[in-house]
Write an enzyme that holds these catalytic residues in place. Sequence first.
Site, PDB file in Angstrom:
ATOM      1  N   ASP A 158       0.832  -1.173   0.077  1.00  0.00           N
ATOM      2  CA  ASP A 158      -0.057   0.023  -0.085  1.00  0.00           C
ATOM      3  C   ASP A 158       0.711   1.144  -0.017  1.00  0.00           C
ATOM      4  O   ASP A 158       1.992   1.390   0.885  1.00  0.00           O
ATOM      5  CB  ASP A 158      -0.904  -0.060   1.309  1.00  0.00           C
ATOM      6  CG  ASP A 158      -2.141   1.148   1.160  1.00  0.00           C
ATOM      7  OD1 ASP A 158      -2.839   0.601   0.683  1.00  0.00           O
ATOM      8  OD2 ASP A 158      -1.762   1.918   1.686  1.00  0.00           O
ATOM      9  N   ASN A 206      -2.344  13.099  -4.084  1.00  0.00           N
ATOM     10  CA  ASN A 206      -3.598  13.543  -5.000  1.00  0.00           C
ATOM     11  C   ASN A 206      -3.984  14.854  -4.794  1.00  0.00           C
ATOM     12  O   ASN A 206      -3.982  15.652  -5.632  1.00  0.00           O
ATOM     13  CB  ASN A 206      -4.488  12.506  -5.083  1.00  0.00           C
ATOM     14  CG  ASN A 206      -4.061  11.064  -5.763  1.00  0.00           C
ATOM     15  OD1 ASN A 206      -3.438  11.194  -6.961  1.00  0.00           O
ATOM     16  ND2 ASN A 206      -4.789  10.081  -5.418  1.00  0.00           N
ATOM     17  N   ASP A 208      -0.716   9.171 -10.446  1.00  0.00           N
ATOM     18  CA  ASP A 208      -0.758   8.251 -11.453  1.00  0.00           C
ATOM     19  C   ASP A 208       0.927   8.033 -11.661  1.00  0.00           C
ATOM     20  O   ASP A 208       1.373   6.882 -11.725  1.00  0.00           O
ATOM     21  CB  ASP A 208      -1.058   8.596 -12.791  1.00  0.00           C
ATOM     22  CG  ASP A 208      -2.534   8.767 -12.596  1.00  0.00           C
ATOM     23  OD1 ASP A 208      -3.107   8.126 -11.565  1.00  0.00           O
ATOM     24  OD2 ASP A 208      -3.506   9.147 -13.606  1.00  0.00           O
ATOM     25  N   ASP A 245      -4.705   2.374  -4.616  1.00  0.00           N
ATOM     26  CA  ASP A 245      -3.156   2.554  -4.311  1.00  0.00           C
ATOM     27  C   ASP A 245      -2.442   1.344  -3.840  1.00  0.00           C
ATOM     28  O   ASP A 245      -1.447   1.467  -2.941  1.00  0.00           O
ATOM     29  CB  ASP A 245      -2.813   3.824  -3.453  1.00  0.00           C
ATOM     30  CG  ASP A 245      -3.579   3.700  -2.118  1.00  0.00           C
ATOM     31  OD1 ASP A 245      -4.595   2.711  -2.192  1.00  0.00           O
ATOM     32  OD2 ASP A 245      -3.132   4.105  -0.975  1.00  0.00           O
TER      33      ASP A 245
END
Length: 334
Positions: A206, A214, A223, A249
């Site tokens: 993770d 973000n 991304d 993620d």
Amino acid sequence: MSRSAAPEVATTRVMARILATFFAFGGSAGLLMCLDVEPGARRTVLAALGTVALVAAAVAGRWGARWRRSYFHGAVGAATALIVSAVALAPNPVTAMAAAFLVTFVVVDAHFFFSARQANAHLGIAVVGITVALIAGDVGIGTALGYDLVLVSIGTVIRQLVTLASSASRDPLTGLSNRRGFDQALEELMAEAARTGEPLSAVLIDVDHFKAVNDTYGHEEGDRVLRRVAEVWQREVPDGTFLARHGGDEFSLLLPGMRATTALALVRRVCAANPEVSLSCGVAQYQAGDSASQLMRSADRALYDAKILGRGRAELVGESARPADAITRTPPRS
């Protein structure tokens, strides 16, 4: 799917099953063709070739799922040799064409099992061998070349279908398998581990504070981080492992033949060597009788522990000491 990559749907278990089926039907068809051949040495050899194919079917069905992928090249090449030999030994052009039809099995196998370049190499060898054998057996060159075009068209169509099937199991952002592909691979590898007794470890990975990335830098940067994680782990993990983007993620990794303690050491080494992206990881090992959901829940518990204990670390399920209030806290997942 790149030209250098094997189709995502072609696991060794599926490959073994398909190979065994084609050998069985090809061998049976060859033996039936012997009924139209006059008794003698030619008929005996053709019967022997059919029998060899049936034995190969039994071997592939029994042990093929445990083979390395490279072994399937030998199996497909052997099938080509058997069919070309049968065509060359055919007593007349009609029987030769009937035997040559069996090479379509080779074309299907090659384009389903291997990368585009490798499949085309198998196709080229099969086409050359069959063409020479047909012409030597008094089949007209036009008929032989027309048959070659049919083989090429079959290979082209199979490749397109396999590419479409593989893309359905692939994450477009990272190029890794998606959750669907992961679930298929997990089922295959757990079945193999249950059958062979070999260890199998699962890892959940993770990205720490991904929501903050973000929110602060935008989704394009998020991304980029995900692609970077995929590139690093694809490069660092050994051959034979299965890496997927599990969702959002979170990534997942399957390590066949590796015990959990060894997997934990590997994960910690990769994370330490690539500190630019902070990751929390949970490791668990398949236990006999576990379901897929049980194995992944174990890995998720270990991931929970890694998050609770401060992120940026890897933990093995059942081995980390949680804080006293861990059972009442909501696990941080970003």
